[in-house]
Design a protein around this motif. Structure first.
Motif, PDB file in Angstrom:
ATOM      1  N   LEU A   1      -1.667  73.453  45.793  1.00 41.57           N
ATOM      2  CA  LEU A   1      -0.759  74.341  45.070  1.00 41.57           C
ATOM      3  C   LEU A   1      -0.825  75.758  45.631  1.00 41.57           C
ATOM      4  N   LEU A   2      -2.019  76.248  45.866  1.00 38.12           N
ATOM      5  CA  LEU A   2      -2.176  77.606  46.407  1.00 38.12           C
ATOM      6  C   LEU A   2      -1.611  77.707  47.818  1.00 38.12           C
ATOM      7  N   VAL A   3      -1.856  76.669  48.626  1.00 33.19           N
ATOM      8  CA  VAL A   3      -1.313  76.662  49.991  1.00 33.19           C
ATOM      9  C   VAL A   3       0.218  76.641  49.952  1.00 33.19           C
ATOM     10  N   ALA A   4       0.775  75.858  49.032  1.00 31.26           N
ATOM     11  CA  ALA A   4       2.233  75.776  48.909  1.00 31.26           C
ATOM     12  C   ALA A   4       2.837  77.124  48.544  1.00 31.26           C
ATOM     13  N   LEU A   5       2.202  77.830  47.608  1.00 34.25           N
ATOM     14  CA  LEU A   5       2.709  79.138  47.198  1.00 34.25           C
ATOM     15  C   LEU A   5       2.593  80.152  48.327  1.00 34.25           C
ATOM     16  N   CYS A   6       1.457  80.149  49.007  1.00 35.64           N
ATOM     17  CA  CYS A   6       1.272  81.092  50.129  1.00 35.64           C
ATOM     18  C   CYS A   6       2.234  80.775  51.268  1.00 35.64           C
ATOM     19  N   GLY A   7       2.409  79.484  51.556  1.00 42.23           N
ATOM     20  CA  GLY A   7       3.344  79.093  52.608  1.00 42.23           C
ATOM     21  C   GLY A   7       4.777  79.462  52.261  1.00 42.23           C
ATOM     22  N   ALA A   8       5.144  79.286  50.985  1.00 40.12           N
ATOM     23  CA  ALA A   8       6.495  79.637  50.546  1.00 40.12           C
ATOM     24  C   ALA A   8       6.732  81.139  50.671  1.00 40.12           C
ATOM     25  N   TRP A   9       5.729  81.934  50.276  1.00 42.41           N
ATOM     26  CA  TRP A   9       5.863  83.384  50.409  1.00 42.41           C
ATOM     27  C   TRP A   9       6.006  83.791  51.870  1.00 42.41           C
ATOM     28  N   LEU A  10       5.200  83.182  52.756  1.00 43.15           N
ATOM     29  CA  LEU A  10       5.241  83.544  54.170  1.00 43.15           C
ATOM     30  C   LEU A  10       6.588  83.205  54.800  1.00 43.15           C
ATOM     31  N   VAL A  11       7.083  81.998  54.545  1.00 43.06           N
ATOM     32  CA  VAL A  11       8.369  81.594  55.118  1.00 43.06           C
ATOM     33  C   VAL A  11       9.504  82.456  54.575  1.00 43.06           C
ATOM     34  N   THR A  12       9.482  82.715  53.261  1.00 48.01           N
ATOM     35  CA  THR A  12      10.530  83.541  52.661  1.00 48.01           C
ATOM     36  C   THR A  12      10.497  84.956  53.226  1.00 48.01           C
ATOM     37  N   ARG A  13       9.306  85.476  53.438  1.00 47.37           N
ATOM     38  CA  ARG A  13       9.195  86.819  54.005  1.00 47.37           C
ATOM     39  C   ARG A  13       9.740  86.864  55.425  1.00 47.37           C
ATOM     40  N   LEU A  14       9.523  85.806  56.197  1.00 46.78           N
ATOM     41  CA  LEU A  14       9.996  85.765  57.588  1.00 46.78           C
ATOM     42  C   LEU A  14      11.524  85.731  57.659  1.00 46.78           C
ATOM     43  N   VAL A  15      12.141  85.024  56.719  1.00 50.84           N
ATOM     44  CA  VAL A  15      13.606  84.913  56.771  1.00 50.84           C
ATOM     45  C   VAL A  15      14.291  86.020  55.976  1.00 50.84           C
ATOM     46  N   ALA A  16      13.530  86.791  55.200  1.00 56.55           N
ATOM     47  CA  ALA A  16      14.134  87.841  54.372  1.00 56.55           C
ATOM     48  C   ALA A  16      14.778  88.922  55.225  1.00 56.55           C
ATOM     49  N   VAL A  17      14.152  89.255  56.352  1.00 55.20           N
ATOM     50  CA  VAL A  17      14.674  90.337  57.191  1.00 55.20           C
ATOM     51  C   VAL A  17      16.045  90.001  57.765  1.00 55.20           C
ATOM     52  N   PRO A  18      16.231  88.854  58.447  1.00 53.27           N
ATOM     53  CA  PRO A  18      17.571  88.567  58.965  1.00 53.27           C
ATOM     54  C   PRO A  18      18.610  88.331  57.873  1.00 53.27           C
ATOM     55  N   LEU A  19      18.187  87.706  56.753  1.00 50.20           N
ATOM     56  CA  LEU A  19      19.150  87.451  55.680  1.00 50.20           C
ATOM     57  C   LEU A  19      19.567  88.727  54.965  1.00 50.20           C
ATOM     58  N   SER A  20      18.662  89.698  54.897  1.00 54.68           N
ATOM     59  CA  SER A  20      18.974  90.934  54.164  1.00 54.68           C
ATOM     60  C   SER A  20      20.113  91.708  54.811  1.00 54.68           C
ATOM     61  N   ARG A  21      20.394  91.444  56.068  1.00 58.85           N
ATOM     62  CA  ARG A  21      21.495  92.144  56.738  1.00 58.85           C
ATOM     63  C   ARG A  21      22.854  91.737  56.186  1.00 58.85           C
ATOM     64  N   LEU A  22      22.894  90.600  55.491  1.00 54.91           N
ATOM     65  CA  LEU A  22      24.152  90.130  54.905  1.00 54.91           C
ATOM     66  C   LEU A  22      24.441  90.766  53.560  1.00 54.91           C
ATOM     67  N   PHE A  23      23.468  91.495  53.013  1.00 50.57           N
ATOM     68  CA  PHE A  23      23.620  92.049  51.669  1.00 50.57           C
ATOM     69  C   PHE A  23      23.462  93.562  51.714  1.00 50.57           C
ATOM     70  N   PRO A  24      24.528  94.301  51.412  1.00 46.54           N
ATOM     71  CA  PRO A  24      24.478  95.758  51.480  1.00 46.54           C
ATOM     72  C   PRO A  24      23.560  96.334  50.426  1.00 46.54           C
ATOM     73  N   THR A  25      22.712  97.281  50.820  1.00 46.10           N
ATOM     74  CA  THR A  25      21.831  97.953  49.871  1.00 46.10           C
ATOM     75  C   THR A  25      21.988  99.464  49.963  1.00 46.10           C
ATOM     76  N   GLY A  26      23.061  99.902  50.550  1.00 47.68           N
ATOM     77  CA  GLY A  26      23.262 101.320  50.779  1.00 47.68           C
ATOM     78  C   GLY A  26      23.685 102.055  49.528  1.00 47.68           C
ATOM     79  N   THR A  27      23.907 103.343  49.651  1.00 47.38           N
ATOM     80  CA  THR A  27      24.304 104.179  48.538  1.00 47.38           C
ATOM     81  C   THR A  27      25.782 104.006  48.241  1.00 47.38           C
TER      82      THR A  27
END
Length: 212
Positions: free
Chosen positions: A101-127
């Motif tokens: 369970l702990l490995v699954a949660l840590c692995g999920a966080w790591l993978v999500t963090r890796l893909v968050a950067v390229p995916l975040s470019r699709l969502f505007p966060t500007g002013t």
């Protein structure tokens, strides 16, 4: 098939199996245009600084949640299959399952963090001022319909990057996935753009009232 269901319903995979069903159902409703991105999962209240502190900023909470659940489910499923072949006793099985369970949660966080950067470019966060730059631009509708309280579209910025934005229309003209629309205003309070069909914008019908 029976073995797969049994594995999916055993600890720790079962913790993520039911969440995965919710995620799959949610995205089916989004793809069919029944729900808008961020609707009904009750995650929009997650503070942005919490996600940013986890290295998951820049994405809607619903996408972060979906990625974490999907990856954690897969990792825990694989771990459970491996455990089934070890023939451990009850106490040892429970202890190792907690580790899975702990490995699954840590692995999920790591993978999500890796893909968050390229995916975040699709969502505007500007002013607000940066979002106002989209006003007057053409966009492509990405939902099955656009109404006064529902709709999404993809718009390309001046630098060539694209973003998925929330859009609404005041009229009743059909705006479906793949059609072009003109962004003519930005609602600061609702954080969405008002759009109209591109055909009306560039070849208006004199008998048709202009959108308010």
């Amino acid at each position: 098939m029976t073995g797969f269901v049994g594995t999916a319903l055993s600890f720790p995979t079962v913790l993520f199996s039911f969440l995965l069903l919710v995620v799959v159902g949610y995205w089916l409703l989004v793809l069919t245009g029944v729900l808008d991105l961020g609707d009904d999962l009750d995650l929009d209240g997650v503070p942005g600084d919490v996600l940013a502190g986890l290295g998951l900023g820049g994405l809607p909470a619903t996408i972060v949640f979906s990625l974490i659940v999907a990856v954690a489910w897969f990792v825990s499923l694989a771990g459970t299959v491996l455990l089934d072949g070890l023939g451990l006793g009850v106490a040892a099985r429970v202890a190792v399952s907690v580790g899975v369970l702990l490995v699954a949660l840590c692995g999920a966080w790591l993978v999500t963090r890796l893909v968050a950067v390229p995916l975040s470019r699709l969502f505007p966060t500007g002013t607000e001022s940066s979002r106002q730059a989209f006003v007057g631009s053409l966009c492509t509708i990405r939902t099955g319909r656009v109404t006064a309280d529902f709709g999404q579209a993809e718009v390309t910025a001046a630098d060539g990057s694209s973003a998925v934005v929330q859009v609404r229309q005041s009229g009743a003209e059909p705006l479906r996935a793949g059609s072009s629309a003109l962004i003519y205003d930005y609602d600061v309070e609702g954080e969405f753009f008002w759009v109209m069909p591109a055909g009306i914008a560039f070849d208006p019908d004199p008998s048709r009232p202009a959108p308010m």
